[in-house]
Design an enzyme around this catalytic site. Structure first.
Site, PDB file in Angstrom:
ATOM      1  N   GLY A  33      -2.293  -5.149  14.751  1.00  0.00           N
ATOM      2  CA  GLY A  33      -3.091  -4.186  14.006  1.00  0.00           C
ATOM      3  C   GLY A  33      -3.427  -4.707  12.623  1.00  0.00           C
ATOM      4  O   GLY A  33      -3.553  -3.941  11.663  1.00  0.00           O
ATOM      5  N   ALA A  35      -6.111  -6.118  11.396  1.00  0.00           N
ATOM      6  CA  ALA A  35      -7.507  -6.233  10.968  1.00  0.00           C
ATOM      7  C   ALA A  35      -7.907  -5.230   9.892  1.00  0.00           C
ATOM      8  O   ALA A  35      -8.871  -5.449   9.164  1.00  0.00           O
ATOM      9  CB  ALA A  35      -8.435  -6.063  12.164  1.00  0.00           C
ATOM     10  N   GLY A  37      -6.498  -1.411   7.443  1.00  0.00           N
ATOM     11  CA  GLY A  37      -5.443  -0.477   7.064  1.00  0.00           C
ATOM     12  C   GLY A  37      -4.186  -1.153   6.558  1.00  0.00           C
ATOM     13  O   GLY A  37      -4.237  -2.139   5.817  1.00  0.00           O
ATOM     14  N   GLY A  39      -2.008  -2.934   8.191  1.00  0.00           N
ATOM     15  CA  GLY A  39      -1.846  -4.303   8.683  1.00  0.00           C
ATOM     16  C   GLY A  39      -2.602  -5.299   7.835  1.00  0.00           C
ATOM     17  O   GLY A  39      -2.078  -6.373   7.499  1.00  0.00           O
ATOM     18  N   CYS A  84      -6.750  -9.088  20.719  1.00  0.00           N
ATOM     19  CA  CYS A  84      -5.721  -8.815  21.727  1.00  0.00           C
ATOM     20  C   CYS A  84      -5.411  -7.330  21.769  1.00  0.00           C
ATOM     21  O   CYS A  84      -5.282  -6.689  20.722  1.00  0.00           O
ATOM     22  CB  CYS A  84      -4.450  -9.587  21.368  1.00  0.00           C
ATOM     23  SG  CYS A  84      -2.972  -9.102  22.293  1.00  0.00           S
ATOM     24  N   TYR A 172       2.566  11.628  19.260  1.00  0.00           N
ATOM     25  CA  TYR A 172       2.626  10.638  18.178  1.00  0.00           C
ATOM     26  C   TYR A 172       4.009  10.699  17.531  1.00  0.00           C
ATOM     27  O   TYR A 172       4.668   9.673  17.319  1.00  0.00           O
ATOM     28  CB  TYR A 172       1.539  10.924  17.149  1.00  0.00           C
ATOM     29  CG  TYR A 172       1.538  10.005  15.951  1.00  0.00           C
ATOM     30  CD1 TYR A 172       2.275  10.327  14.801  1.00  0.00           C
ATOM     31  CD2 TYR A 172       0.819   8.827  15.954  1.00  0.00           C
ATOM     32  CE1 TYR A 172       2.279   9.494  13.702  1.00  0.00           C
ATOM     33  CE2 TYR A 172       0.811   7.985  14.849  1.00  0.00           C
ATOM     34  CZ  TYR A 172       1.545   8.331  13.733  1.00  0.00           C
ATOM     35  OH  TYR A 172       1.552   7.492  12.639  1.00  0.00           O
ATOM     36  N   LYS A 176       7.106   7.757  17.280  1.00  0.00           N
ATOM     37  CA  LYS A 176       7.642   7.260  16.000  1.00  0.00           C
ATOM     38  C   LYS A 176       9.161   7.466  15.926  1.00  0.00           C
ATOM     39  O   LYS A 176       9.867   6.652  15.327  1.00  0.00           O
ATOM     40  CB  LYS A 176       6.903   7.904  14.833  1.00  0.00           C
ATOM     41  CG  LYS A 176       5.417   7.531  14.781  1.00  0.00           C
ATOM     42  CD  LYS A 176       5.211   6.008  14.778  1.00  0.00           C
ATOM     43  CE  LYS A 176       3.756   5.613  14.649  1.00  0.00           C
ATOM     44  NZ  LYS A 176       3.546   4.155  14.582  1.00  0.00           N
ATOM     45  N   VAL A 207      -0.992   7.726   4.531  1.00  0.00           N
ATOM     46  CA  VAL A 207      -1.577   6.527   3.927  1.00  0.00           C
ATOM     47  C   VAL A 207      -3.092   6.556   4.141  1.00  0.00           C
ATOM     48  O   VAL A 207      -3.565   6.932   5.215  1.00  0.00           O
ATOM     49  CB  VAL A 207      -0.994   5.238   4.543  1.00  0.00           C
ATOM     50  CG1 VAL A 207      -1.481   4.003   3.780  1.00  0.00           C
ATOM     51  CG2 VAL A 207       0.530   5.266   4.559  1.00  0.00           C
ATOM     52  N   ASP A 208      -3.831   6.173   3.118  1.00  0.00           N
ATOM     53  CA  ASP A 208      -5.293   6.264   3.134  1.00  0.00           C
ATOM     54  C   ASP A 208      -5.898   5.177   4.022  1.00  0.00           C
ATOM     55  O   ASP A 208      -6.249   4.088   3.531  1.00  0.00           O
ATOM     56  CB  ASP A 208      -5.821   6.128   1.691  1.00  0.00           C
ATOM     57  CG  ASP A 208      -7.323   6.292   1.629  1.00  0.00           C
ATOM     58  OD1 ASP A 208      -7.925   5.887   0.612  1.00  0.00           O
ATOM     59  OD2 ASP A 208      -7.906   6.790   2.628  1.00  0.00           O
TER      60      ASP A 208
HETATM   61  N1  LIG Z   1      -2.178   6.042   8.014  1.00  0.00           N
HETATM   62  C1  LIG Z   1      -1.077   6.777   7.945  1.00  0.00           C
HETATM   63  O1  LIG Z   1      -1.050   7.891   7.351  1.00  0.00           O
HETATM   64  C2  LIG Z   1       0.188   6.303   8.577  1.00  0.00           C
HETATM   65  C3  LIG Z   1       0.189   5.259   9.496  1.00  0.00           C
HETATM   66  N2  LIG Z   1       1.398   4.884  10.079  1.00  0.00           N
HETATM   67  C4  LIG Z   1       1.421   3.819  11.074  1.00  0.00           C
HETATM   68  O2  LIG Z   1       0.968   2.616  10.475  1.00  0.00           O
HETATM   69  C5  LIG Z   1       0.446   1.739  11.490  1.00  0.00           C
HETATM   70  C6  LIG Z   1      -0.913   1.220  11.061  1.00  0.00           C
HETATM   71  O3  LIG Z   1      -1.778   2.338  10.988  1.00  0.00           O
HETATM   72  P1  LIG Z   1      -3.027   2.409   9.969  1.00  0.00           P
HETATM   73  O4  LIG Z   1      -3.159   1.137   9.231  1.00  0.00           O
HETATM   74  O5  LIG Z   1      -2.887   3.685   9.231  1.00  0.00           O
HETATM   75  O6  LIG Z   1      -4.187   2.596  11.037  1.00  0.00           O
HETATM   76  P2  LIG Z   1      -5.619   1.907  11.207  1.00  0.00           P
HETATM   77  O7  LIG Z   1      -6.249   2.666  12.317  1.00  0.00           O
HETATM   78  O8  LIG Z   1      -6.297   1.784   9.903  1.00  0.00           O
HETATM   79  O9  LIG Z   1      -5.252   0.432  11.714  1.00  0.00           O
HETATM   80  C7  LIG Z   1      -4.631   0.254  12.966  1.00  0.00           C
HETATM   81  C8  LIG Z   1      -5.074  -1.071  13.529  1.00  0.00           C
HETATM   82  O10 LIG Z   1      -4.441  -1.224  14.803  1.00  0.00           O
HETATM   83  C9  LIG Z   1      -5.395  -1.701  15.720  1.00  0.00           C
HETATM   84  N3  LIG Z   1      -5.046  -1.313  17.090  1.00  0.00           N
HETATM   85  C10 LIG Z   1      -5.071  -0.072  17.624  1.00  0.00           C
HETATM   86  N4  LIG Z   1      -4.756  -0.110  18.928  1.00  0.00           N
HETATM   87  C11 LIG Z   1      -4.519  -1.422  19.226  1.00  0.00           C
HETATM   88  C12 LIG Z   1      -4.171  -2.115  20.410  1.00  0.00           C
HETATM   89  N5  LIG Z   1      -4.011  -1.479  21.564  1.00  0.00           N
HETATM   90  N6  LIG Z   1      -4.007  -3.452  20.347  1.00  0.00           N
HETATM   91  C13 LIG Z   1      -4.177  -4.113  19.171  1.00  0.00           C
HETATM   92  N7  LIG Z   1      -4.523  -3.527  18.015  1.00  0.00           N
HETATM   93  C14 LIG Z   1      -4.692  -2.182  18.058  1.00  0.00           C
HETATM   94  C15 LIG Z   1      -6.722  -1.096  15.280  1.00  0.00           C
HETATM   95  O11 LIG Z   1      -7.818  -1.841  15.778  1.00  0.00           O
HETATM   96  C16 LIG Z   1      -6.595  -1.154  13.768  1.00  0.00           C
HETATM   97  O12 LIG Z   1      -7.110  -2.344  13.249  1.00  0.00           O
HETATM   98  C17 LIG Z   1       0.416   2.586  12.775  1.00  0.00           C
HETATM   99  O13 LIG Z   1       1.543   2.270  13.569  1.00  0.00           O
HETATM  100  C18 LIG Z   1       0.536   4.021  12.260  1.00  0.00           C
HETATM  101  O14 LIG Z   1       1.128   4.891  13.210  1.00  0.00           O
HETATM  102  C19 LIG Z   1       2.594   5.496   9.770  1.00  0.00           C
HETATM  103  C20 LIG Z   1       2.612   6.515   8.867  1.00  0.00           C
HETATM  104  C21 LIG Z   1       1.432   7.000   8.188  1.00  0.00           C
HETATM  105  C1  LIG Z   2      -3.787  12.147  11.856  1.00  0.00           C
HETATM  106  C2  LIG Z   2      -2.620  11.502  12.497  1.00  0.00           C
HETATM  107  C3  LIG Z   2      -2.219  10.246  11.771  1.00  0.00           C
HETATM  108  C4  LIG Z   2      -0.779  10.367  11.465  1.00  0.00           C
HETATM  109  C5  LIG Z   2      -0.352   9.243  10.570  1.00  0.00           C
HETATM  110  C6  LIG Z   2       0.995   9.583  10.075  1.00  0.00           C
HETATM  111  O1  LIG Z   2       1.954   9.094  10.565  1.00  0.00           O
HETATM  112  C7  LIG Z   2       1.039  10.582   8.943  1.00  0.00           C
HETATM  113  C8  LIG Z   2       2.431  10.744   8.387  1.00  0.00           C
HETATM  114  C9  LIG Z   2       3.088  11.949   9.026  1.00  0.00           C
HETATM  115  C10 LIG Z   2       3.892  12.737   8.315  1.00  0.00           C
HETATM  116  C11 LIG Z   2       4.106  12.557   6.884  1.00  0.00           C
HETATM  117  C12 LIG Z   2       5.066  13.258   6.222  1.00  0.00           C
HETATM  118  C13 LIG Z   2       5.260  13.030   4.805  1.00  0.00           C
HETATM  119  C14 LIG Z   2       6.367  13.482   4.202  1.00  0.00           C
HETATM  120  C15 LIG Z   2       6.663  13.014   2.824  1.00  0.00           C
HETATM  121  O2  LIG Z   2       5.548  13.107   2.012  1.00  0.00           O
HETATM  122  C16 LIG Z   2       7.869  13.699   2.181  1.00  0.00           C
HETATM  123  O3  LIG Z   2       7.731  13.706   0.788  1.00  0.00           O
HETATM  124  C17 LIG Z   2       8.069  15.080   2.673  1.00  0.00           C
HETATM  125  C18 LIG Z   2       9.510  15.448   2.406  1.00  0.00           C
HETATM  126  C19 LIG Z   2       9.794  16.779   3.104  1.00  0.00           C
HETATM  127  C20 LIG Z   2      11.274  17.045   3.109  1.00  0.00           C
HETATM  128  O4  LIG Z   2      12.003  16.265   2.462  1.00  0.00           O
HETATM  129  O5  LIG Z   2      11.645  17.993   3.782  1.00  0.00           O
END
Ligand SMILES: NC(=O)C1=CN([C@@H]2O[C@H](COP(=O)(O)OP(=O)(O)OC[C@H]3O[C@@H](n4cnc5c(N)ncnc54)[C@H](O)[C@@H]3O)[C@@H](O)[C@H]2O)C=CC1
Ligand SMILES: CCCCCC(=O)CC\C=C/C=C/C=C/[C@@H](O)[C@@H](O)CCCC(=O)O
Length: 282
Positions: A33, A35, A37, A39, A84, A172, A176, A207-208
């Site tokens: 991943g 490419a 965000g 990654g 991939c 989801y 996790k 995360v943005d």
């Molecule tokens: N964005 C958020 O708020 C949060 C994200 N995460 C985790 O962080 C990790 C990265 O997510 P982001 O950067 O936010 O997402 P993103 O969508 O910006 O980037 C994910 C990347 O993974 C690639 N990908 C998806 N499916 C794939 C597959 N089958 N094979 C290969 N590559 C694949 C996509 O093409 C993309 O480039 C994920 O595991 C996500 O669950 C965890 C907590 C919060």
């Molecule tokens: C749209 C789906 C994409 C999901 C990507 C994520 O994984 C989003 C993250 C999911 C949950 C985030 C929770 C954040 C919690 C913290 O900010 C923390 O400060 C909260 C503390 C609460 C407590 O201590 O009870």
């Protein structure tokens, strides 16, 4: 593996002109991943610290663009892009093999690829959990001392969703949770089996990135999209992080060789910190 005082490692946002970006010279990292965000952010930080990086991603066009950008910033011989699908066992195995053939070794593996799809929840399990397991085992094939390799570090990406669940992403959330349990168990296996590979988990809050924007979409959220307002209220309440801070947390895991079996949490309120587990009472 490296043990550097944390201050020596170039911060994710890279102090301008910081010449100390030597922390990972000669090391090779594979990022799934990679490419966009999170990654891509960690790939940039790895390159800043003079590691070689293999970007493994499903998205051909975004991956090629990412490599082009990184080549311009860090030189053409320091990263490769491998298109991939991590759910394709054979392709993922080839991606690892190609990385080692290109750069000669493997030291760091970040199983980061993830999706959020409650409609196709089976796919979500395949990408977010099954492929993290596959990626961990492939990493050990290339790094574990049980196979005569030199050791290394694995980071498996979970989420704060494992600590603060919400009704709009049940599967989801399950994936996790699974990443944490698998990674902690594997860390113990590695220690007891003397693999020489540290296995740690990283749990970002919001995360943005593109992934966060899927919360609005019925085609990914299915019937749970009706709960999106609560999710967005939480984002407003708890804040949204920059990908560069997640990359900074990953660098800390990579360079602090005391960390094995750790569960790093990154939130707006507490920054980079670790989850502590109460010892089980009889
Ligand atoms: N964005 C958020 O708020 C949060 C994200 N995460 C985790 O962080 C990790 C990265 O997510 P982001 O950067 O936010 O997402 P993103 O969508 O910006 O980037 C994910 C990347 O993974 C690639 N990908 C998806 N499916 C794939 C597959 N089958 N094979 C290969 N590559 C694949 C996509 O093409 C993309 O480039 C994920 O595991 C996500 O669950 C965890 C907590 C919060
Ligand atoms: C749209 C789906 C994409 C999901 C990507 C994520 O994984 C989003 C993250 C999911 C949950 C985030 C929770 C954040 C919690 C913290 O900010 C923390 O400060 C909260 C503390 C609460 C407590 O201590 O009870």
């Amino acid at each position: 593996m490296l043990k550097l005082p944390w201050h020596m490692v170039l911060k994710a946002q890279g102090s301008a002109g910081d010449a100390s970006g030597m922390a990972l010279h000669g090391k090779v990292a594979l990022v799934t991943g990679g490419a966009q965000g999170i990654g891509r952010a960690v790939a940039e930080t790895l390159l800043k610290n003079e590691a070689k990086v293999s970007l493994v991603d499903l998205n051909q066009s975004v991956g090629e663009m990412c490599k082009k950008d990184l080549d311009q910033q860090y030189g053409e011989d320091n990263c490769i892009f491998i298109q991939c699908d991590v759910t394709d066992r054979g392709k993922l195995q080839e991606a690892f093999q190609s990385t080692v053939e290109r750069f000669g070794r493997l030291d760091i593996v970040i199983n980061n690829a993830g999706i959020n799809n409650e409609k196709n929840w089976e796919k979500t399990i395949e990408v977010n959990l099954t492929s993290v397991i596959k990626g961990t085992y492939l990493a050990l094939d290339h790094m574990s001392k049980e196979y005569g390799k030199e050791g290394g570090v694995i980071i498996n990406v979970s989420s704060m969703a494992a600590f603060l669940h919400s009704p709009h992403q049940p599967v989801y959330t399950a994936t996790k949770h699974g990443v944490i349990g698998f990674s902690r168990a594997m860390a113990d296996a590695s220690e007891q089996g003397q693999y020489g590979v540290r296995i740690n988990t990283l749990c970002p809050a919001f995360v943005d990135t593109q992934l966060l924007r899927t919360v609005e979409h019925e085609e990914t959220m299915g019937k749970f999209v009706k709960f999106k307002d609560e999710f967005k209220e939480r984002m407003d309440k708890f804040g949204v992080l920059k990908p560069s801070l997640i990359a900074e947390g990953m660098m800390r895991i990579i360079t602090d060789e005391s960390l094995n079996g750790a569960v790093m949490k990154i939130t707006c309120s507490k920054g980079i910190h670790f989850h502590t587990y109460e010892p089980l009472s009889a």
